[in-house]
Motif scaffolding. Structure first.
Motif, PDB file in Angstrom:
ATOM      1  N   VAL A  62       0.926  -1.015   0.058  1.00 21.99           N
ATOM      2  CA  VAL A  62       0.051  -0.058   0.231  1.00 21.99           C
ATOM      3  C   VAL A  62       0.907   1.342  -0.014  1.00 21.99           C
ATOM      4  O   VAL A  62       0.255   2.099  -0.460  1.00 21.99           O
ATOM      5  CB  VAL A  62      -0.804  -0.209   1.211  1.00 21.99           C
ATOM      6  N   LYS A  63       1.832   1.355   0.701  1.00 19.14           N
ATOM      7  CA  LYS A  63       2.791   2.433   0.939  1.00 19.14           C
ATOM      8  C   LYS A  63       3.615   2.811  -0.315  1.00 19.14           C
ATOM      9  O   LYS A  63       3.748   3.631  -0.820  1.00 19.14           O
ATOM     10  CB  LYS A  63       3.435   2.304   2.095  1.00 19.14           C
ATOM     11  N   CYS A  64       4.479   1.542  -0.822  1.00 11.57           N
ATOM     12  CA  CYS A  64       5.556   1.959  -1.762  1.00 11.57           C
ATOM     13  C   CYS A  64       5.157   1.330  -3.281  1.00 11.57           C
ATOM     14  O   CYS A  64       6.059   1.405  -4.193  1.00 11.57           O
ATOM     15  CB  CYS A  64       6.904   1.203  -1.473  1.00 11.57           C
ATOM     16  N   GLU A  77       8.975  -4.720   3.450  1.00 12.88           N
ATOM     17  CA  GLU A  77      10.221  -4.043   3.878  1.00 12.88           C
ATOM     18  C   GLU A  77       9.944  -2.682   4.350  1.00 12.88           C
ATOM     19  O   GLU A  77      10.783  -2.298   5.253  1.00 12.88           O
ATOM     20  CB  GLU A  77      11.455  -3.972   2.839  1.00 12.88           C
ATOM     21  N   CYS A  78       9.213  -1.972   3.685  1.00 13.22           N
ATOM     22  CA  CYS A  78       8.922  -0.236   4.262  1.00 13.22           C
ATOM     23  C   CYS A  78       7.713  -0.451   5.197  1.00 13.22           C
ATOM     24  O   CYS A  78       7.439   0.728   5.872  1.00 13.22           O
ATOM     25  CB  CYS A  78       8.358   0.400   2.934  1.00 13.22           C
ATOM     26  N   ALA A  79       7.362  -1.585   5.902  1.00 17.97           N
ATOM     27  CA  ALA A  79       6.391  -1.774   6.958  1.00 17.97           C
ATOM     28  C   ALA A  79       5.143  -1.500   6.240  1.00 17.97           C
ATOM     29  O   ALA A  79       3.997  -1.195   7.194  1.00 17.97           O
ATOM     30  CB  ALA A  79       6.722  -0.715   8.138  1.00 17.97           C
ATOM     31  N   GLY A  80       4.796  -1.463   5.046  1.00 16.18           N
ATOM     32  CA  GLY A  80       3.517  -1.359   4.656  1.00 16.18           C
ATOM     33  C   GLY A  80       2.610  -2.851   4.400  1.00 16.18           C
ATOM     34  O   GLY A  80       3.415  -3.592   4.463  1.00 16.18           O
ATOM     35  N   ASN A  81       1.417  -2.694   4.494  1.00 19.90           N
ATOM     36  CA  ASN A  81       0.572  -3.803   4.195  1.00 19.90           C
ATOM     37  C   ASN A  81       0.295  -3.970   2.832  1.00 19.90           C
ATOM     38  O   ASN A  81       0.602  -3.303   1.958  1.00 19.90           O
ATOM     39  CB  ASN A  81      -0.965  -3.534   4.926  1.00 19.90           C
ATOM     40  N   TYR A  82       0.284  -5.438   2.531  1.00 14.76           N
ATOM     41  CA  TYR A  82      -0.020  -5.724   0.987  1.00 14.76           C
ATOM     42  C   TYR A  82      -1.414  -6.019   0.846  1.00 14.76           C
ATOM     43  O   TYR A  82      -2.237  -6.398   1.719  1.00 14.76           O
ATOM     44  CB  TYR A  82       0.465  -7.298   0.972  1.00 14.76           C
TER      45      TYR A  82
END
Length: 132
Positions: A62-64, A77-82
């Motif tokens: 969601v983030k990257c 790895e960026c701590a975002g959810n899939y």
């Protein structure tokens, strides 16, 4: 004379269609009736292709917006959810519409296939990792 009257009432058919018979499927081009035995396999193939696409889709962060590299990783790895690439609500509505058509036209195999795929969307069942 009675037989002729009955034939006229049934629009020239020798016998009226059975009450449990599938309704005719009109052709978009000519308006003629398409045989259900030709239509069900085609729709079934479309449903199977869509389910294959759903099953083999990528998961994205969601983030990257990066594609999930490790199928077992819960977080990027960026701590975002899939999340899925495809909208699960859209796919579920597609399957429900196909199942309703299958019920209307009495396509048993299509109805059964749609039910099988829709079981995966049962919201009462929780994923095992949701407990963590």
């Amino acid at each position: 004379a009675a037989a002729a009257g009955r034939a006229a009432i049934t629009h020239g058919l020798a016998e009226p269609p059975a009450e449990d018979a599938a309704p005719p499927i009109p052709c978009d081009r000519c308006g003629g009736a398409l045989p259900p035995s030709d239509v069900e396999p085609r729709v079934l193939e479309l449903v199977k292709r869509c389910s294959e696409r759903w099953s083999t889709q990528d998961m994205r962060c969601v983030k990257c917006k990066m594609v999930q590299k490790n199928n077992y990783a819960m977080y990027c790895e960026c701590a975002g959810n899939y999340v899925t690439d495809l909208d699960p609500d859209h796919f579920q509505k597609y399957l429900q519409a196909a199942r309703e058509a299958a019920e209307f036209f009495k396509f048993e195999m299509l109805y059964s296939t749609c039910n099988h795929f829709l079981k995966g969307f049962n919201t009462e069942e929780k994923c095992p990792w949701d407990a963590f």
